[in-house]
Design an enzyme around this catalytic site. Structure first.
Site, PDB file in Angstrom:
ATOM      1  N   GLU A 142     -29.449  56.737  39.459  1.00  0.00           N
ATOM      2  CA  GLU A 142     -29.327  58.194  39.377  1.00  0.00           C
ATOM      3  C   GLU A 142     -29.506  58.686  37.948  1.00  0.00           C
ATOM      4  OE1 GLU A 142     -26.100  59.500  42.487  1.00  0.00           O
ATOM      5  OE2 GLU A 142     -25.744  57.437  41.909  1.00  0.00           O
ATOM      6  N   HIS A 158     -27.673  55.553  51.409  1.00  0.00           N
ATOM      7  CA  HIS A 158     -26.855  55.370  50.197  1.00  0.00           C
ATOM      8  C   HIS A 158     -25.454  55.002  50.681  1.00  0.00           C
ATOM      9  CE1 HIS A 158     -25.555  56.477  45.990  1.00  0.00           C
ATOM     10  NE2 HIS A 158     -24.396  56.442  46.638  1.00  0.00           N
ATOM     11  N   ARG A 214     -13.201  58.059  53.496  1.00  0.00           N
ATOM     12  CA  ARG A 214     -13.443  59.348  54.180  1.00  0.00           C
ATOM     13  C   ARG A 214     -13.824  59.115  55.634  1.00  0.00           C
ATOM     14  NH1 ARG A 214     -17.630  61.485  49.767  1.00  0.00           N
ATOM     15  NH2 ARG A 214     -16.480  60.593  48.026  1.00  0.00           N
ATOM     16  N   ASP A 227     -12.637  48.391  50.263  1.00  0.00           N
ATOM     17  CA  ASP A 227     -13.680  47.541  49.686  1.00  0.00           C
ATOM     18  C   ASP A 227     -14.192  46.536  50.725  1.00  0.00           C
ATOM     19  OD1 ASP A 227     -14.996  45.355  48.214  1.00  0.00           O
ATOM     20  OD2 ASP A 227     -14.303  46.456  46.453  1.00  0.00           O
ATOM     21  N   PHE A 228     -15.518  46.515  50.889  1.00  0.00           N
ATOM     22  CA  PHE A 228     -16.105  45.677  51.940  1.00  0.00           C
ATOM     23  C   PHE A 228     -15.861  44.185  51.732  1.00  0.00           C
ATOM     24  CE2 PHE A 228     -18.683  48.058  55.067  1.00  0.00           C
ATOM     25  CZ  PHE A 228     -18.205  49.310  54.713  1.00  0.00           C
ATOM     26  N   VAL A 234     -22.400  49.054  48.738  1.00  0.00           N
ATOM     27  CA  VAL A 234     -22.430  48.313  50.000  1.00  0.00           C
ATOM     28  C   VAL A 234     -23.877  47.996  50.388  1.00  0.00           C
ATOM     29  CG1 VAL A 234     -21.773  48.381  52.443  1.00  0.00           C
ATOM     30  CG2 VAL A 234     -20.295  49.449  50.732  1.00  0.00           C
ATOM     31  N   GLY A 235     -24.739  48.984  50.288  1.00  0.00           N
ATOM     32  CA  GLY A 235     -26.137  48.800  50.692  1.00  0.00           C
ATOM     33  C   GLY A 235     -26.849  47.731  49.873  1.00  0.00           C
ATOM     34  N   ASN A 244     -21.876  62.141  33.279  1.00  0.00           N
ATOM     35  CA  ASN A 244     -21.347  62.387  34.611  1.00  0.00           C
ATOM     36  C   ASN A 244     -19.836  62.536  34.469  1.00  0.00           C
ATOM     37  OD1 ASN A 244     -20.517  62.332  37.245  1.00  0.00           O
ATOM     38  ND2 ASN A 244     -21.543  60.408  37.790  1.00  0.00           N
ATOM     39  N   LYS A 281     -18.716  59.239  32.600  1.00  0.00           N
ATOM     40  CA  LYS A 281     -19.651  58.113  32.502  1.00  0.00           C
ATOM     41  C   LYS A 281     -20.844  58.574  31.677  1.00  0.00           C
ATOM     42  CE  LYS A 281     -18.767  56.261  37.070  1.00  0.00           C
ATOM     43  NZ  LYS A 281     -19.261  56.403  38.408  1.00  0.00           N
ATOM     44  N   ASN A 302     -18.998  53.818  48.021  1.00  0.00           N
ATOM     45  CA  ASN A 302     -17.681  54.251  48.455  1.00  0.00           C
ATOM     46  C   ASN A 302     -17.820  55.580  49.196  1.00  0.00           C
ATOM     47  OD1 ASN A 302     -15.020  53.734  48.693  1.00  0.00           O
ATOM     48  ND2 ASN A 302     -14.484  54.748  46.773  1.00  0.00           N
ATOM     49  N   GLY A 303     -18.601  56.497  48.621  1.00  0.00           N
ATOM     50  CA  GLY A 303     -19.094  57.643  49.383  1.00  0.00           C
ATOM     51  C   GLY A 303     -20.427  57.219  49.975  1.00  0.00           C
TER      52      GLY A 303
HETATM   53  P1  AMP Z   1     -20.371  52.427  44.841  1.00  0.00           P
HETATM   54  O1  AMP Z   1     -19.579  53.628  45.224  1.00  0.00           O
HETATM   55  O2  AMP Z   1     -21.839  52.572  45.044  1.00  0.00           O
HETATM   56  O3  AMP Z   1     -20.010  51.907  43.465  1.00  0.00           O
HETATM   57  O4  AMP Z   1     -19.919  51.255  45.860  1.00  0.00           O
HETATM   58  C1  AMP Z   1     -18.622  50.668  45.790  1.00  0.00           C
HETATM   59  C2  AMP Z   1     -18.401  49.791  47.016  1.00  0.00           C
HETATM   60  O5  AMP Z   1     -19.434  48.802  47.126  1.00  0.00           O
HETATM   61  C3  AMP Z   1     -17.127  48.962  46.940  1.00  0.00           C
HETATM   62  O6  AMP Z   1     -15.992  49.686  47.377  1.00  0.00           O
HETATM   63  C4  AMP Z   1     -17.428  47.815  47.879  1.00  0.00           C
HETATM   64  O7  AMP Z   1     -17.093  48.166  49.209  1.00  0.00           O
HETATM   65  C5  AMP Z   1     -18.936  47.645  47.800  1.00  0.00           C
HETATM   66  N1  AMP Z   1     -19.343  46.460  47.024  1.00  0.00           N
HETATM   67  C6  AMP Z   1     -19.555  46.367  45.705  1.00  0.00           C
HETATM   68  N2  AMP Z   1     -19.902  45.101  45.365  1.00  0.00           N
HETATM   69  C7  AMP Z   1     -19.924  44.372  46.511  1.00  0.00           C
HETATM   70  C8  AMP Z   1     -20.222  43.006  46.845  1.00  0.00           C
HETATM   71  N3  AMP Z   1     -20.572  42.122  45.922  1.00  0.00           N
HETATM   72  N4  AMP Z   1     -20.131  42.645  48.143  1.00  0.00           N
HETATM   73  C9  AMP Z   1     -19.799  43.545  49.089  1.00  0.00           C
HETATM   74  N5  AMP Z   1     -19.503  44.839  48.845  1.00  0.00           N
HETATM   75  C10 AMP Z   1     -19.557  45.249  47.580  1.00  0.00           C
END
Ligand code: AMP
Length: 396
Positions: A382, A206, A239, A281-282, A330-331, A7, A14, A209-210
């Site tokens: 993925e 999904h 976004r 970041d959540f 996040v999910g 990727n 990656k 971040n996106g």
């Molecule tokens: P991704 O793009 O799928 O890697 O998701 C990244 C986002 O997931 C991060 O910016 C966080 O907002 C969220 N995230 C990752 N780990 C956690 C966690 N342990 N608790 C809450 N949010 C998380």
């Protein structure tokens, strides 16, 4: 059969090497800061190897990955001949590709042309493909497109209500993204629910971040929230998602911004970062909201509301829903997001078991026994979808 999954981003790469006879991960890793200086992180099981290594371009990064795979200490291969195929994630396949495909010169040319629609992604994907072809000329290379799973969308879902000639001449329409993720988690949901995939109405969220949502009706994507580009739809990390198009010239006028600056503002400075003023970041936003930061709370409230609204609209698209799946950063990890989104959906028959929902990054059906609509967490994979597709294409 060993398959290398790549990727390639603009300055990153990656990778995962999978044994596809057993569908097991052998190693994974990441090259970062390509074109700047270069950093490799290579993981084999619990062993992590990290090194600063010069990576002037993607070809140098691919060579470093191959060296790491062959390394006597942290590698897993004795010879390059043990790599039987390479699967490349390609973001945009336009209208031309409705399935993964073996890469030849014609395919490369079309990926290049689709770069018009994904200028941030396709050129980097292509650079990775060309680097591999150069270094491993005899190994088959397969392109797996983020857009392909959504090629089943009906016209009524993908047309924008602008003069039709813009669709005909310039292919301006909704394409959707995260297709491999939506495909993987929807198929996995059917397995976990022990029901035929082609009889289920599934909504996959999904949320990374996106972020995007997809309506999967009997195994086919019939609508999804991202559009011609990954900017449409949900509120995301940085976004904006959906916005009144007339706001855009207004922002440009008020802030004296160029088109590029405005697109950057909507892509990189908006979303929960823009509203909260805290972070994308959540974990940070949740902590700030818990301390009484009103903007952080507003960002979360708006985010949850929009996810719920999309789920409602996709229930209408399919005239029902059997299961709702949460995946990505996040999910999978933000327990409160799942709980708050589901609070909007009790009218559908969603009924959450709070104790079962208290989980991060693991497969779980967190619905109460007897709930009409099942709610699940399924960590996405993925790379596995890319490797499966690559195996299927090269085996044919
Ligand atoms: P991704 O793009 O799928 O890697 O998701 C990244 C986002 O997931 C991060 O910016 C966080 O907002 C969220 N995230 C990752 N780990 C956690 C966690 N342990 N608790 C809450 N949010 C998380």
């Amino acid at each position: 059969m060993n398959i290398l999954v790549l990727n390639c981003g603009s300055s990153s790469l990656k990778y995962q090497l999978l044994n596809m006879d057993t569908e097991t991960l052998l190693v994974k890793g990441l090259c970062e800061r390509i074109g700047i200086d270069g950093f490799l992180k290579h993981e084999r099981g619990d062993q992590v190897y990290e090194a600063n290594l010069p990576m002037p371009d993607h070809e140098a990064a691919v060579k470093i990955v191959l060296d790491a795979l062959l390394d006597a200490e942290h590698g897993v291969l004795k010879s390059m001949d043990e790599i039987h195929a390479v699967g490349h994630r390609v973001v945009h396949g336009g209208e031309q590709f409705s399935d993964s495909i073996l890469i030849d010169e014609e395919v490369e040319h079309v990926i290049h042309k689709c770069g018009d629609l994904a200028p941030l992604h396709n050129p980097s994907n292509l650079v990775g493909i060309r680097a591999c072809k150069h270094i491993m000329p005899n190994v088959p290379q397969v392109a797996v497109f983020d857009t392909a799973f959504h090629s089943s969308m009906p016209k009524k879902a993908y047309l924008y209500a602008i003069p039709y000639e813009y669709y005909e001449k310039h292919k301006i329409r909704k394409y959707g993204f995260h297709g491999t993720s939506h495909k993987y988690v929807s198929m996995r949901a059917a397995e976990l629910l022990n029901k035929p995939y082609d009889e289920l109405k599934i909504i996959t969220c999904h949320l990374g971040n996106g972020a995007s949502i997809c309506a999967v009706d009997c195994g086919r994507s019939v609508d999804t929230s991202m559009g011609m580009t990954p900017l449409e739809g949900l509120i995301m990390g940085t976004r904006s998602g959906d916005i009144d198009p007339a706001v855009i010239p207004f922002i440009m006028q008020k802030g004296h911004l160029t088109v590029q600056e405005t697109i950057d503002l909507l892509n990189k400075k908006s979303g929960v970062l823009g509203v909260s003023g805290v972070s994308s970041d959540f974990r940070d936003i949740g902590a700030a909201a818990a301390e009484g930061n009103e903007q952080a709370q507003a960002a979360l409230d708006s985010y949850w509301y929009r996810v719920a609204r999309y789920i409602g609209s996709y229930t209408a698209s399919m005239n029902g829903v059997d299961a709702i799946v949460f995946t990505a950063g996040v999910g999978e990890n933000h327990i409160q997001t799942r709980e708050e989104v589901c609070k909007y959906l009790t009218y559908l028959g969603v009924d959450v078991d709070t104790a079962k929902n208290d989980v991060r990054g693991k497969e779980v059906d967190f619905s109460k026994d007897g709930a009409k609509v099942r709610t699940l967490v399924i960590p996405t994979n993925e790379e596995l979808v890319i490797a499966r597709d690559t195996k299927r294409i090269v085996s044919n």
